[in-house]
Design an enzyme around this catalytic site. Structure first.
Site, PDB file in Angstrom:
ATOM      1  N   CYS A 179      -5.149 -39.659  46.309  1.00 25.07           N
ATOM      2  CA  CYS A 179      -4.185 -40.286  45.407  1.00 25.07           C
ATOM      3  C   CYS A 179      -3.282 -39.298  44.671  1.00 25.07           C
ATOM      4  O   CYS A 179      -2.235 -39.689  44.162  1.00 25.07           O
ATOM      5  CB  CYS A 179      -4.916 -41.138  44.370  1.00 25.07           C
ATOM      6  SG  CYS A 179      -6.128 -42.251  45.088  1.00 25.07           S
ATOM      7  N   HIS A 315      -2.310 -41.593  35.113  1.00 26.83           N
ATOM      8  CA  HIS A 315      -2.723 -42.083  36.432  1.00 26.83           C
ATOM      9  C   HIS A 315      -3.026 -43.583  36.321  1.00 26.83           C
ATOM     10  O   HIS A 315      -2.552 -44.381  37.116  1.00 26.83           O
ATOM     11  CB  HIS A 315      -3.949 -41.300  36.905  1.00 26.83           C
ATOM     12  CG  HIS A 315      -4.318 -41.579  38.322  1.00 26.83           C
ATOM     13  ND1 HIS A 315      -3.503 -41.259  39.375  1.00 26.83           N
ATOM     14  CD2 HIS A 315      -5.437 -42.143  38.867  1.00 26.83           C
ATOM     15  CE1 HIS A 315      -4.085 -41.597  40.513  1.00 26.83           C
ATOM     16  NE2 HIS A 315      -5.267 -42.148  40.232  1.00 26.83           N
ATOM     17  N   HIS A 354      -1.127 -49.408  42.824  1.00 25.36           N
ATOM     18  CA  HIS A 354      -1.504 -48.028  43.107  1.00 25.36           C
ATOM     19  C   HIS A 354      -0.958 -47.682  44.494  1.00 25.36           C
ATOM     20  O   HIS A 354      -1.470 -48.145  45.513  1.00 25.36           O
ATOM     21  CB  HIS A 354      -3.024 -47.911  43.079  1.00 25.36           C
ATOM     22  CG  HIS A 354      -3.537 -46.503  43.124  1.00 25.36           C
ATOM     23  ND1 HIS A 354      -2.864 -45.473  43.750  1.00 25.36           N
ATOM     24  CD2 HIS A 354      -4.675 -45.946  42.628  1.00 25.36           C
ATOM     25  CE1 HIS A 354      -3.547 -44.358  43.641  1.00 25.36           C
ATOM     26  NE2 HIS A 354      -4.650 -44.614  42.959  1.00 25.36           N
ATOM     27  N   SER A 639      64.053 -23.239  63.912  1.00 26.30           N
ATOM     28  CA  SER A 639      65.101 -22.438  63.286  1.00 26.30           C
ATOM     29  C   SER A 639      64.515 -21.618  62.130  1.00 26.30           C
ATOM     30  O   SER A 639      63.709 -20.715  62.347  1.00 26.30           O
ATOM     31  CB  SER A 639      66.250 -23.338  62.832  1.00 26.30           C
ATOM     32  OG  SER A 639      67.333 -22.572  62.383  1.00 26.30           O
TER      33      SER A 639
END
Length: 992
Positions: A179, A315, A354, A639
Site C-alpha cells: 500500500c 494513511h 483505499h 531584383s
C-alpha cells in the site's frame, strides 16, 4: 523552522499530475468530488455481479458487500497512440495500459510531452498483482507467446514498459511495497533527482482488480468495511474499501523548475522511508514506533518544526486498530507541545476508498490541490472520534467540513503525508506550498501561435474544444499557453493552429470548427526557402506594427538605421511609421545617400528612397525568421531581393549592402524616366502582336516562367500596352519611375562597377541562393565580380529559371519575404509548380489595402509553416531580449481514442490442454482461440492444395494460419512469408 528557506537542490518541485480515480477521469473532476464531499463508490446490481462471475449463492448472503470504488472503462485503450498492435494491447493488463496513459498526461500537465528540452526522465512506479492474468491462466494453453503475456502483466515490466514506450532514458524502477508503493516511489524519485541521476522523474502507482465489478464477504476482524463506507478516525470505523485507481506526479529539482519557469504546483521539502522490522505482533500488524521514526526522519530532513505543520494527510484505513496506532505515531513524532489540535488530520479514503498501490500519490495529489485551492476537504463520514484516539491531548483534529487554508503572510503552509504498506514499509513526505513566481516585464508581442495536433481528425477537434473550454476561464498568460503547446506537446499528423492576440479570441477561434487553420501532414523537419520581393508592393505603414511591437524586429531595423546615420525609422521611409503619419525626413536621406543627388526628392515613391527602405524592411524580416529557426535551404530574390539574399548569405556585409543599395538607387534615379509593363503572354506571342517595330525600344526585364515584364521608354511602353489591349492580352503597368533591368540603365553600369571595386568587399556565399542574371545558383566566381552587379542592374531577371531550381527541391516550403503575395502568385503560376505545393507557399506581410495586422500576418506565416512540418525554434521565438520569458502551464491533455481490448476465453472450448475444433472449419478453430480484433483465419493446406493459382489473401492486421495435425510446417511457409510481407502478423498454429 527556517522561515527564510530558499529553493535549493534538495527541494523537489511537483510540476505535473495525472490520475484515474473512482468517479473521476482527471484531476479537476477528482478535486471537485473530494472538495464537495462526494463518495465515489459503485453499488452493483445482481446482473453486474452475475456478469462478473459471482455465484448468486455468494452475493445473496447477508454479509456480502456489493459495492466498491472502481474505474470507468478499464477495457478501453488507445493502443495505436503508444505503438501497441491489437494483440499486444489485448494481452496487456489494464493496469499497464491505464498507467501508461496517466504518465503521458502527467508529462503533458508539466509541459514536457515533447522530448526536446526535458533531459533525462526517470520512472519509479508499482502496480498490483495482475488479476487479469490470474483470471486468464488458461491463455497459456492457447498457443499465445508466454513472453508476451508476462511482459504485459508482470509487475516488473511496469516502469520499464513506460520508459520503452515513451523513450525515457533515466532510471526505470518498479517499486513494490504494497500500500505504500507510490509514495515510496515518490521518495526514490526525489532522491534520484537530488543525486543528479535524472533531470525529471515520474512517480506513481496503479491498482485495478480483475474482475472489478464484484463485492466481498465481510468477516469480523478483517480490513474491509462491513457497510460499504470508509469511516476514517470515526467511532464507527471498522474497515476500508479497496478500490481501483492510478496516480502519477512529475517531479523536478525546484531550482531547475524555477529557472525554467515551470508551473510549480507544490514542493517536496523532504521524505523518508523505513520498515517496522520484527518488533510488532505480526507481519500484517502496524507499528507505532516504525511509523514514528519515519515521520520524525522526514521532519528532520525537511528542517521543519512540527508546530508549523497545519495539515497531515493520513494513511487512514479506518480500521479499529490502525487509526489509533497511526495517530499515536504522529503524536509522538510531533513531540511534546502545549498547543492542542492545531493541525488538521484527514484522509482521502472515505471519498475514493483505499487505492492500494496508487493510494500514496492519490493522497499527495489531494494535498497539492488543497494547497493550490487554499481548502482542506472535510473527512467524509466523520461524526465522532474513535474512542481509542486521544485527539484532545494531540496536535490533531478531524473535521467533516471543508476547512479554509489561506496563506498567512510569509509563513508557508506545510503539510505531511503518510503511506503505510503491508509488511511494514512506511513512507512520509513533507510538502510545502509553491513559491510565488518571479515577476517579469510585460510580454512585448501581442500575437501568439497556438498549435494543436492529434493522431486523428476527430481527436484534433476534441483537443481544440478542450483547450477552448479551458481558456474561457483561464487566468494564464496567453504567451505561456502558446509556449506550452509549442514546446511541450508532441506533434502528430492532424494539425490545427490559431493565431490570436487575447485569450478570449483564442478560445473563440478554437471553439469554432472553422476557426483554426488545419492540415494533415506527416512531415517532420521540412525545409524552407525564401522568396524575397523587390520594390513595387511597398506601402505606408507596411511594417509599422512590427516595429512598434516586436523588439527583435525593431533591433534589426535600428541597426540598419545606425549604419545609415539615422535615428528614427520615419527618416528613412513611411513604411516604418503608422499609415496616418507622413515622413518629414526625406531631405536627411537625400543628403545621406551621397549628398550628390543635388535636389530634394519629389515623391516617396522615388527609387532612391524606396529601395533602401524595402531592403531594410525585408532584411529585418528575414533575420527575424532565421532567428526563429527558419534557416532557408535556398533563397531567390526578385531584383532588389537578390541584394537581401546576398547580404543574408554573407556576400555583402550589412554596411556594404546598405551603401551599395543607396548608391545604386542614386545612379538609377539619375537616368531618364522609363516604365515597366507586366504581360501575361510568352515572348513568341508578344513578338507576333507587337512586331519588330513595336518591341524595338523595349527590353524583357523579367522572365517569371508564366509571364514577362517589358521595360523601356514611357512612350514605347504605352504604345505596347495599347496593342496588347487591342489583342486582348492581359497586362498591367507597374508603379515605377524607371525602366529597371533594361538598356536604359546601361550608361551607369561602368560607374557602378568601378564604385563597387573601390568600396565594397565581396565574399563567397555561405548560403545557397539563385542568381537573377543566370537563373542558376550564385557562385563565388559570379558574385565576387564587381561587374556582376552592373549586369544585375541592366540585364533580364531570370526569375522563372531560378524558380525551376527552387521547385526542383522536393517538398520545399517557401516563405515570401515582403508585402503581399506577388511572388507567391508567380510561383504558383510557374509550370513546374504542382497544385499540391500551393499550401507550402506562405506570405509574411499583408498586401496594401489588407486590413490584417503585420504582427498577425507574420505569426500566421510561422503557423502555416509549422502546419507543413517546418521546425520552429519556439524558445527563440519568445526570446525578445527584454526580459520576458515564457513558462509552461497545465493545459487539457490529449483526448485518447479508446477501443476495447479484452482477452476472452471460452472455457468450453478447452480441454486436456488441446484445442477442440474441426480442422476444416475456420469458425470452429476460431472458438478455441482468443477473440482478437482485426484477425482473419486461413487453412494452409486447403489454400495450398485447392487453389494453387488463386490470388494471395488480402492484407489484415493479424493472420492465424493453421495446418493439419502431423503435416510439416513447411507446407505453410510460402503463405507465412507472403502474409509477413503485407505488414500483418502471421502466426502458425498446429492442432495437438
Amino acid at each position: 523552522m527556517d522561515h527564510g528557506h530558499s529553493p535549493g537542490d534538495n527541494d523537489i518541485a511537483i510540476i505535473g499530475m495525472a490520475g484515474r480515480f473512482p468517479g473521476a477521469t482527471d484531476i479537476g473532476t477528482f478535486w471537485r468530488n473530494i472538495s464537495t464531499g462526494v463518495e465515489s463508490f459503485t453499488r452493483f446490481s445482481d446482473e453486474d455481479l452475475t456478469g462478473a462471475g459471482v455465484d448468486p449463492a455468494t452475493f445473496q448472503q447477508p454479509n456480502y458487500v456489493r459495492s466498491r470504488p472502481i474505474l470507468d472503462d478499464i477495457r478501453g485503450f488507445d493502443a495505436g497512440f503508444f505503438g501497441y498492435n491489437p494483440r499486444e494491447a489485448t494481452l496487456a493488463d489494464p493496469q499497464q495500459r491505464i498507467f501508461l496513459e496517466c504518465v503521458w498526461e502527467a508529462l503533458e500537465s508539466a509541459g514536457y510531452a515533447a522530448p526536446q528540452g526535458r533531459g533525462s526522465v526517470g520512472v519509479f512506479a508499482g502496480m498490483n498483482i495482475s488479476g487479469y492474468l490470474l483470471t486468464r491462466l488458461r491463455a497459456f494453453e492457447m498457443g499465445i507467446d508466454t513472453s508476451a503475456l508476462m511482459i504485459g502483466n508482470d509487475k516488473d515490466s511496469l516502469a520499464t514498459n513506460v520508459s520503452f514506450r515513451l523513450d525515457l532514458n533515466g532510471p526505470s524502477v518498479s517499486v513494490q511495497t504494497f500500500c505504500s508503493t507510490s509514495l515510496v516511489a515518490v521518495h526514490l524519485a526525489s532522491e534520484s533527482l537530488r543525486r543528479g541521476e535524472c533531470d525529471m522523474a515520474l512517480a506513481g502507482g496503479v491498482s485495478v482488480r480483475i474482475p472489478d465489478r464484484i463485492g466481498y464477504l465481510w468477516e469480523e476482524g478483517g480490513q474491509e468495511s462491513p457497510d460499504g463506507h470508509v469511516r476514517t478516525f470515526d467511532a464507527e470505523g471498522r474497515g476500508s474499501m479497496f478500490g481501483d485507481g492510478a496516480a502519477v506526479v512529475t517531479l523536478k529539482r525546484l531550482s531547475d523548475a524555477v529557472k525554467d519557469r515551470d508551473t510549480v504546483l507544490a514542493v517536496i521539502r523532504a521524505s523518508a522511508i523505513n520498515n517496522d522490522g520484527a518488533m510488532k505482533f505480526s507481519y500484517l500488524a502496524p507499528s507505532i514506533d516504525g511509523q514514528r521514526r519515519c515521520v520524525s526522519a522526514a521532519l528532520a530532513r525537511a528542517g521543519v518544526d512540527p508546530a508549523d505543520v497545519s495539515y497531515v494527510e493520513a494513511h487512514g484505513t479506518a480500521t479499529e486498530v490502525g487509526d489509533p496506532m497511526e495517530v499515536a505515531a504522529l503524536t509522538r513524532a510531533f513531540g511534546a507541545t502545549e498547543r492542542r489540535q492545531y493541525c488538521v488530520l484527514g484522509s482521502i479514503k472515505p471519498n475514493v476508498g483505499h487505492l492500494d498501490r496508487a493510494s500514496g500519490v492519490t493522497g499527495l495529489i489531494k494535498v497539492v490541490q488543497s494547497l493550490r485551492h487554499e481548502l482542506i476537504p472535510g473527512t467524509l463520514h466523520y461524526r465522532s472520534p474513535n474512542p481509542e484516539i486521544d485527539f484532545e491531548a494531540s496536535p490533531f483534529r478531524v473535521t467533516a467540513e471543508p476547512t479554509p487554508w489561506p496563506r498567512t503572510g510569509d509563513r508557508p503552509r506545510i503539510a505531511g503525508i503518510s503511506s503505510l504498506g503491508m509488511g511494514g514499509t512506511n513512507a512520509h513526505a513533507i510538502i510545502t506550498e509553491a513559491p510565488q513566481p518571479a515577476e517579469r516585464p510585460a510580454r512585448p508581442r501581442r500575437w501568439q501561435i497556438l498549435p494543436v495536433s492529434a493522431r486523428s481528425a476527430a481527436a484534433a477537434e476534441r483537443s481544440c474544444a478542450r483547450l477552448a473550454e479551458h481558456l474561457e476561464s483561464s487566468a494564464d498568460d496567453l504567451g505561456d499557453v502558446a509556449y506550452t503547446l509549442q514546446a511541450g506537446r508532441k506533434v502528430f499528423n492532424h494539425r490545427k493552429v490559431v493565431v490570436a492576440d487575447s485569450t478570449g479570441r483564442a478560445a473563440a477561434l478554437l471553439a469554432d470548427p472553422a476557426g483554426p487553420l488545419g492540415r494533415t501532414d506527416a512531415t517532420v523537419g521540412r525545409q524552407v526557402g525564401f522568396l524575397i520581393a523587390g520594390v513595387g508592393e511597398q506601402y505606408p505603414g507596411m511594417v509599422a506594427g512590427l516595429y512598434a511591437e516586436d523588439p527583435g524586429f525593431r533591433a534589426d531595423i535600428d541597426e540598419c538605421l545606425a549604419v545609415l546615420g539615422l535615428t528614427e525609422p520615419g527618416q528613412l521611409s513611411d513604411v516604418f511609421t503608422p499609415a496616418e503619419r507622413t515622413s518629414d525626413g526625406a531631405g536627411d536621406l537625400a543628403r545621406l545617400m551621397g549628398r550628390a543627388c543635388g535636389q530634394a526628392p519629389r515623391s516617396m515613391t522615388e527609387a532612391h528612397l524606396v529601395q533602401p527602405a524595402v531592403f531594410v524592411a525585408e532584411y529585418a524580416l528575414a533575420r527575424r525568421l532565421m532567428r526563429w529557426g527558419l534557416r532557408p535551404e535556398v533563397m531567390i530574390g526578385y531584383s532588389l531581393g537578390e541584394y537581401v539574399a546576398a547580404c543574408l548569405a554573407g556576400v555583402l556585409s550589412l554596411p556594404d549592402a546598405l551603401r551599395l543599395v543607396a548608391y545604386r538607387a542614386k545612379l538609377i534615379t539619375s537616368q531618364p524616366e522609363g516604365a515597366m509593363l507586366a504581360v501575361s503572354a510568352n515572348e513568341r506571342r508578344l513578338t507576333a502582336v507587337l512586331g519588330e517595330e513595336g518591341s524595338r525600344d523595349l527590353d524583357v526585364a523579367v522572365r517569371t516562367g508564366s509571364q514577362v515584364v517589358l521595360a523601356g521608354p514611357v512612350a514605347a511602353v504605352e504604345a505596347a500596352a495599347a496593342r496588347l489591349l487591342e489583342a486582348k492580352i492581359g497586362h498591367r503597368r507597374l508603379e515605377t519611375t524607371h525602366a529597371f533591368h533594361s538598356r536604359m540603365l546601361a550608361p551607369v553600369a561602368g560607374e557602378l562597377t568601378t564604385w563597387i571595386a573601390d568600396n565594397i568587399t565581396l565574399r563567397p556565399p555561405s548560403m545557397p541562393y539563385l542568381s537573377n542574371v543566370t537563373g542558376a545558383p550564385a557562385t563565388e566566381e559570379l558574385v565576387t565580380d564587381p561587374g556582376y552587379w552592373a549586369r544585375h542592374m541592366c540585364e533580364t531577371v531570370e526569375f522563372g529559371a531560378g524558380l525551376d531550381h527552387v521547385l526542383g527541391i522536393p517538398g520545399l516550403a517557401l516563405a515570401e519575404i515582403g508585402p503581399g503575395q506577388s511572388l507567391g502568385a508567380l510561383t504558383r503560376g510557374h509550370p513546374a509548380c504542382e497544385r499540391g505545393r500551393w499550401p507550402l507557399i506562405v506570405t509574411t506581410l499583408p498586401a496594401a489595402g489588407d486590413p490584417q495586422d503585420a504582427g498577425a500576418a507574420l505569426a500566421t506565416a510561422v503557423a502555416k509553416l509549422w502546419l507543413t512540418g517546418v521546425p520552429v525554434d519556439w524558445t527563440a521565438l519568445h526570446d525578445d531580449g527584454v526580459g520576458w520569458a515564457p513558462g509552461r502551464v497545465p493545459l487539457p491533455s490529449y483526448p485518447f481514442e479508446h477501443q476495447e481490448y479484452w482477452l476472452e476465453i471460452d472455457e468450453s472450448a478447452l480441454g486436456g490442454g488441446t484445442p477442440a475444433f474441426d480442422e476444416s472449419d475456420p469458425k470452429s478453430i476460431a472458438k478455441a482461440y482468443p477473440r482478437l480484433p482485426d484477425t482473419r483465419w486461413i487453412h494452409a493446406p486447403l489454400w495450398r492444395e485447392t487453389t494453387p493459382r488463386a490470388p494471395m489473401p488480402q492484407e489484415a492486421a493479424r493472420w492465424l494460419v493453421y495446418t493439419d495435425a502431423g503435416l510439416a510446417d513447411e507446407l505453410a511457409a510460402p503463405l507465412l512469408a507472403h502474409l509477413a510481407a503485407t505488414g500483418g502478423e502471421a502466426v502458425l498454429i498446429r492442432p495437438g
